[in-house]
Scaffold this motif. Structure first.
Motif, PDB file in Angstrom:
ATOM      1  N   ALA A 231       0.629  -1.115  -0.086  1.00 39.75           N
ATOM      2  CA  ALA A 231      -0.086  -0.078  -0.422  1.00 39.75           C
ATOM      3  C   ALA A 231       1.134   0.989   0.123  1.00 39.75           C
ATOM      4  O   ALA A 231       0.362   2.160  -0.778  1.00 39.75           O
ATOM      5  CB  ALA A 231      -0.859  -0.424   1.725  1.00 39.75           C
ATOM      6  N   PRO A 232       1.454   1.657   1.526  1.00 39.02           N
ATOM      7  CA  PRO A 232       2.739   2.459   0.947  1.00 39.02           C
ATOM      8  C   PRO A 232       3.312   2.418   0.111  1.00 39.02           C
ATOM      9  O   PRO A 232       3.790   3.951  -1.025  1.00 39.02           O
ATOM     10  CB  PRO A 232       3.446   2.820   1.974  1.00 39.02           C
ATOM     11  CG  PRO A 232       3.295   1.149   2.513  1.00 39.02           C
ATOM     12  CD  PRO A 232       1.808   1.020   2.177  1.00 39.02           C
TER      13      PRO A 232
ATOM     14  N   SER B 176      -6.151   8.294  -8.302  1.00 44.75           N
ATOM     15  CA  SER B 176      -7.175   7.834  -8.973  1.00 44.75           C
ATOM     16  C   SER B 176      -8.607   9.371  -8.283  1.00 44.75           C
ATOM     17  O   SER B 176      -9.564   8.714  -8.725  1.00 44.75           O
ATOM     18  CB  SER B 176      -7.613   6.711  -8.122  1.00 44.75           C
ATOM     19  OG  SER B 176      -6.909   5.680  -8.886  1.00 44.75           O
ATOM     20  N   ASN B 177      -8.220   9.657  -7.232  1.00 41.97           N
ATOM     21  CA  ASN B 177      -9.549  10.695  -6.440  1.00 41.97           C
ATOM     22  C   ASN B 177      -9.596  12.246  -6.694  1.00 41.97           C
ATOM     23  O   ASN B 177      -7.698  12.427  -6.516  1.00 41.97           O
ATOM     24  CB  ASN B 177      -9.770   9.924  -5.123  1.00 41.97           C
ATOM     25  CG  ASN B 177      -9.828   8.539  -5.314  1.00 41.97           C
ATOM     26  OD1 ASN B 177     -11.004   8.246  -5.227  1.00 41.97           O
ATOM     27  ND2 ASN B 177      -8.786   7.588  -4.045  1.00 41.97           N
ATOM     28  N   GLU B 178     -10.524  12.967  -6.818  1.00 39.50           N
ATOM     29  CA  GLU B 178     -10.322  14.641  -6.871  1.00 39.50           C
ATOM     30  C   GLU B 178      -9.865  14.833  -5.562  1.00 39.50           C
ATOM     31  O   GLU B 178      -8.788  15.503  -5.305  1.00 39.50           O
ATOM     32  CB  GLU B 178     -11.062  14.798  -7.559  1.00 39.50           C
ATOM     33  CG  GLU B 178     -11.747  14.948  -8.763  1.00 39.50           C
ATOM     34  CD  GLU B 178     -13.115  15.226  -9.176  1.00 39.50           C
ATOM     35  OE1 GLU B 178     -14.086  15.931  -8.504  1.00 39.50           O
ATOM     36  OE2 GLU B 178     -13.796  14.101  -9.933  1.00 39.50           O
ATOM     37  N   GLU B 179      -9.992  14.931  -4.319  1.00 40.63           N
ATOM     38  CA  GLU B 179      -9.282  15.130  -3.459  1.00 40.63           C
ATOM     39  C   GLU B 179      -8.687  14.517  -3.479  1.00 40.63           C
ATOM     40  O   GLU B 179      -7.555  15.388  -2.286  1.00 40.63           O
ATOM     41  CB  GLU B 179     -10.551  14.689  -2.496  1.00 40.63           C
ATOM     42  CG  GLU B 179     -10.534  13.235  -2.239  1.00 40.63           C
ATOM     43  CD  GLU B 179     -10.907  11.940  -2.590  1.00 40.63           C
ATOM     44  OE1 GLU B 179     -11.588  12.286  -3.979  1.00 40.63           O
ATOM     45  OE2 GLU B 179     -12.047  10.681  -2.162  1.00 40.63           O
ATOM     46  N   ASP B 180      -7.009  13.953  -3.943  1.00 41.53           N
ATOM     47  CA  ASP B 180      -5.863  13.439  -3.332  1.00 41.53           C
ATOM     48  C   ASP B 180      -5.390  14.643  -4.619  1.00 41.53           C
ATOM     49  O   ASP B 180      -3.584  14.208  -4.026  1.00 41.53           O
ATOM     50  CB  ASP B 180      -5.246  12.131  -4.435  1.00 41.53           C
ATOM     51  CG  ASP B 180      -6.456  11.292  -3.330  1.00 41.53           C
ATOM     52  OD1 ASP B 180      -7.312  11.107  -1.953  1.00 41.53           O
ATOM     53  OD2 ASP B 180      -6.337   9.594  -3.232  1.00 41.53           O
TER      54      ASP B 180
ATOM     55  N   ARG C 130       1.306  -2.023 -12.313  1.00 41.96           N
ATOM     56  CA  ARG C 130       2.461  -3.100 -11.969  1.00 41.96           C
ATOM     57  C   ARG C 130       2.067  -3.192 -10.939  1.00 41.96           C
ATOM     58  O   ARG C 130       1.680  -4.494  -9.797  1.00 41.96           O
ATOM     59  CB  ARG C 130       3.536  -2.676 -12.392  1.00 41.96           C
ATOM     60  CG  ARG C 130       4.535  -3.979 -12.595  1.00 41.96           C
ATOM     61  CD  ARG C 130       6.133  -3.224 -12.485  1.00 41.96           C
ATOM     62  NE  ARG C 130       5.493  -3.999 -14.465  1.00 41.96           N
ATOM     63  CZ  ARG C 130       6.203  -4.465 -15.385  1.00 41.96           C
ATOM     64  NH1 ARG C 130       5.967  -6.269 -14.028  1.00 41.96           N
ATOM     65  NH2 ARG C 130       5.968  -5.497 -16.563  1.00 41.96           N
TER      66      ARG C 130
END
Lengths: 151, 151, 151
Positions: free
Chosen positions: C28-29, C42-46, C67
């Motif tokens: 994950a990290p 993937s997310n607008e808030e990011d 990958r």
């Protein structure tokens, strides 16, 4: 058999494990709900009852559906390791209060993570809730390894 | 240790858990089979032995491969929670016949779910088989929570 | 309770289960690192803190991120079944040396799998490491079924 379920820590683990797994399972009907309200499906057989000219348009992705699916995927990546590590952690015989602290923080962090993700709350709300859950799992894994290490 | 594996309910759980996990694991070679027969790969190193002019065309998605992958993903989302909740459920000491009913319905529902999904059977075959499995997991989670609740 | 964690095989299982789960959690990290260095979110808030004209360009996929995500997904599909089957396997009371052989081969195969996948090493390095892990899980499932079969 009965012995395990008479242990307070194991009871607490079972309770919180069931809660976070149920929360994860609810992502599936939530995805279905978004698929139907947004009209975005993956399988031809799922739109077979729609008028023929609409069918092809409904086989698409929609940002809201993808968001819920990413949240579900994050649950798989976080909740499943929590339950597996938590089971071993509960068997190492920690203090009940310490164990409850771990389980409560994790359950709270995942509920807040879902709200942040599905609601698209401004960062760092999602990042922080994710991190809190991860730290709980790391802390339990540390206790497991430092108690039973046999390589 | 031996005590757990002498318990009839735990033996039944272990048997059905192993069966549904093996079924889930078979989705990986099935994906590989579809990737090779349909010529649809994700990684450059997987097509390195093909003629240079073909390579780029093979790095694509194919509906049949995506279908098998969605089925595999659904297994992760359904079978893994079943095994984790089922373990706790088996430890609450249910009647053997009740436990067997849960495990058998779940195993049957997941085998039928895979057939419906990969075979693209008309709905609601896939939806019903998915729902049957989900109800089993909810029923087991209910028993766990009502037996051990410690918040 | 204490009894389980005094058993040598169960201690070995707990150690290796914790190791492979921690390895999986590190994906994950690693994904986050690749998202930030490659600029693919993937997310607008990011991307809310980025300059307005850059935001839309950053909401994209990048081959390196995909990958790492495929590697993470493969961990979910392989490590989670290993831990679940391994727990049941440890409870069947195998020889410590046999159990350690299973656990060590699996842990080694998954570490090598991650290196092969993220490093895009030429095949069949990734395929072989994946197969080794799978064979360990099948061998443990075979022992579980042949010891406790109750249908």
């Amino acid at each position: 058999m009965a012995t395990l379920m008479e242990d307070e820590v194991f009871k607490a683990f079972s309770t919180y494990a069931a809660i976070v797994i149920l929360k994860m399972l609810l992502m599936a009907p939530m995805t279905a709900y978004y698929r139907m309200t947004r009209g975005a499906f993956s399988n031809e057989e799922d739109v077979a009852l729609k008028p023929a000219e609409e069918r092809k348009k409904l086989l698409r992705t929609h940002p809201d559906v993808e968001r819920v699916r990413r949240c579900h995927q994050n649950d798989l990546e976080s909740v499943v390791p929590f339950v597996m590590v938590g089971l071993l952690y509960a068997l190492t015989g920690p203090e009940l209060s310490t164990a409850l602290l771990h389980f409560r923080v994790f359950a709270g962090s995942r509920i807040f993570h879902t709200i942040s993700y599905v609601g698209a709350l401004p960062q760092p709300s999602r990042a922080l809730s994710w991190t809190a859950g991860m730290l709980v799992t790391f802390s339990m894994a540390y206790r497991v390894l430092s108690t039973v290490l046999l390589l």
